[in-house]
Scaffold this active site. Structure first.
Site, mmCIF file in Angstrom:
data_model
loop_
_atom_site.group_PDB
_atom_site.id
_atom_site.type_symbol
_atom_site.label_atom_id
_atom_site.label_comp_id
_atom_site.label_asym_id
_atom_site.label_seq_id
_atom_site.Cartn_x
_atom_site.Cartn_y
_atom_site.Cartn_z
ATOM 1 N N ASP A 84 35.960 61.099 79.512
ATOM 2 C CA ASP A 84 35.760 60.102 78.469
ATOM 3 C C ASP A 84 37.089 59.941 77.725
ATOM 4 O OD1 ASP A 84 34.397 58.490 76.430
ATOM 5 O OD2 ASP A 84 34.540 60.283 75.172
ATOM 6 N N ASP A 94 37.547 58.157 74.137
ATOM 7 C CA ASP A 94 37.511 58.226 72.680
ATOM 8 C C ASP A 94 37.099 59.598 72.180
ATOM 9 O OD1 ASP A 94 38.126 55.597 72.938
ATOM 10 O OD2 ASP A 94 36.184 54.833 72.299
ATOM 11 N N ASP A 100 38.308 41.947 57.832
ATOM 12 C CA ASP A 100 37.069 42.014 58.607
ATOM 13 C C ASP A 100 36.912 43.372 59.269
ATOM 14 O OD1 ASP A 100 36.303 39.404 58.027
ATOM 15 O OD2 ASP A 100 37.505 38.593 59.661
ATOM 16 N N THR A 141 35.214 54.969 80.352
ATOM 17 C CA THR A 141 35.194 54.525 78.964
ATOM 18 C C THR A 141 34.599 53.136 78.807
ATOM 19 O OG1 THR A 141 36.632 54.004 77.068
ATOM 20 C CG2 THR A 141 37.581 53.720 79.260
ATOM 21 N N ALA A 142 34.050 52.873 77.623
ATOM 22 C CA ALA A 142 33.547 51.531 77.304
ATOM 23 C C ALA A 142 34.669 50.554 77.018
ATOM 24 C CB ALA A 142 32.599 51.596 76.102
ATOM 25 N N LYS A 192 27.864 54.533 82.462
ATOM 26 C CA LYS A 192 28.922 55.450 82.875
ATOM 27 C C LYS A 192 28.466 56.311 84.048
ATOM 28 C CE LYS A 192 31.676 56.159 78.681
ATOM 29 N NZ LYS A 192 32.251 57.180 77.785
ATOM 30 N N ASN A 214 26.101 60.656 73.758
ATOM 31 C CA ASN A 214 25.837 59.416 74.484
ATOM 32 C C ASN A 214 26.226 59.520 75.951
ATOM 33 O OD1 ASN A 214 24.883 57.957 72.237
ATOM 34 N ND2 ASN A 214 26.966 57.479 71.592
#
Length: 295
Positions: free
Chosen positions: A47, A49, A75, A154-155, A199, A225
């Site tokens: 992974d 992050d 933002d 990874t996302a 994943k 997750n």
């Protein structure tokens, strides 16, 4: 409209397969200079992050985009606050997560793949290169030295993930695949974000493609997750784990590696709470900002 569990699983499979295909296509061809005989059936999956990198890669990427006036930096803070409230207050809603993340990546609609790749190169140098965990990088090198392939999972968009992998000297990366036509992004995802079950599907898909024996493979992550991914390999390692993953690792007798110490652990933990959702929100805000600017 409510999405059925079957549709979610199918979407995760599509995302996993697309990620594996993109990863294999982007991985450099071995030049035969490896000093250690390659171990063809074992690999490691990391992974990114808070496992390989301090904080969320998408958040760092969004910061880089904000600095280039893609959207209002204010933002970023607003969506970071929304993510903090979500993390503290409740469970993940798959439909809400999917909707927000698809909106997040829609900011690339109409832009070229080449532009995103060039921006990713710049932002990696500016905001990510100094945030790699030395301990995790050493673990990846251990697998490379054993002749094994090492993949990031990874996302993060696959283009950015591939750059991170290349800069670290790894085999390649499994990441979220955005649809493109003639080199231009459509603003749609192929399947869904590479998150959770997606994943695991990606790891299975690349194992099938590369002839890997998953029982001989190792996966590393900081987050509960990623339990689906950690559960499909023979060896699972919790790196800088969140509390739930630490408890599960203890119950399943998984190895735990924590490279954080004292106040740094608290700071990184807070950053992880803010990171992924904040980045998603900020990039979505970027889309709205660009639309306002055009109107």
């Amino acid at each position: 409209m409510r999405t059925s569990s079957t549709e979610q699983i199918d979407s995760a499979k599509v995302a996993g397969r697309a990620s594996a295909e993109a990863a294999v296509a982007a991985a450099p061809v071995q030049d035969g200079t490896l000093t250690t005989p390659p171990d063809l059936t074992a690999a490691a999956f990391f992974d990114v992050d808070n496992t390989m990198m301090m904080g969320a890669s998408l958040f760092h990427f969004a910061r880089g985009l904000a600095a280039r006036k893609f959207f209002n930096p204010g933002d970023l803070a607003g969506f970071a606050w929304q993510q903090l409230k979500f993390r503290i207050g409740g469970r993940e809603n798959p439909q809400d997560i999917q909707a927000s993340r698809e909106q997040a990546l829609s900011f690339v609609a109409g832009r070229s793949v080449e532009e995103l790749v060039n921006l990713s190169e710049e932002i990696y140098d500016e905001l990510m290169a100094d945030r790699i965990w030395a301990g995790t990088r050493a673990l990846a090198q251990m697998h490379l030295d054993a002749g094994q392939r090492v993949w990031l999972v990874t996302a993060t968009p696959v283009e950015l993930a591939s750059i991170i992998a290349r800069r670290l000297g790894l085999t390649g990366a499994l990441g979220t695949v955005s649809e493109s036509e003639n080199g231009i992004y459509t603003g749609r995802l192929v399947g869904e974000m590479l998150h959770g079950r997606a994943k695991a599907h990606a790891v299975r898909a690349i194992a099938a493609s590369e002839g890997l024996d998953l029982r001989r493979c190792t996966a590393y992550s900081d987050s509960a997750n990623d339990i689906p991914m950690l559960s499909v390999v023979g060896t699972a390692v919790a790196v800088n784990p969140d509390q739930r993953l630490r408890e599960i690792a203890r119950a399943r007798d998984w190895e735990v590696r924590d490279f954080r110490t004292g106040r740094k652990a608290v700071r990184i933990g807070l950053n992880s709470m803010l990171g992924a959702g904040a980045a998603a929100g900020a990039v979505a805000a970027g889309l709205a900002y660009r639309r306002r600017d055009r109107s």
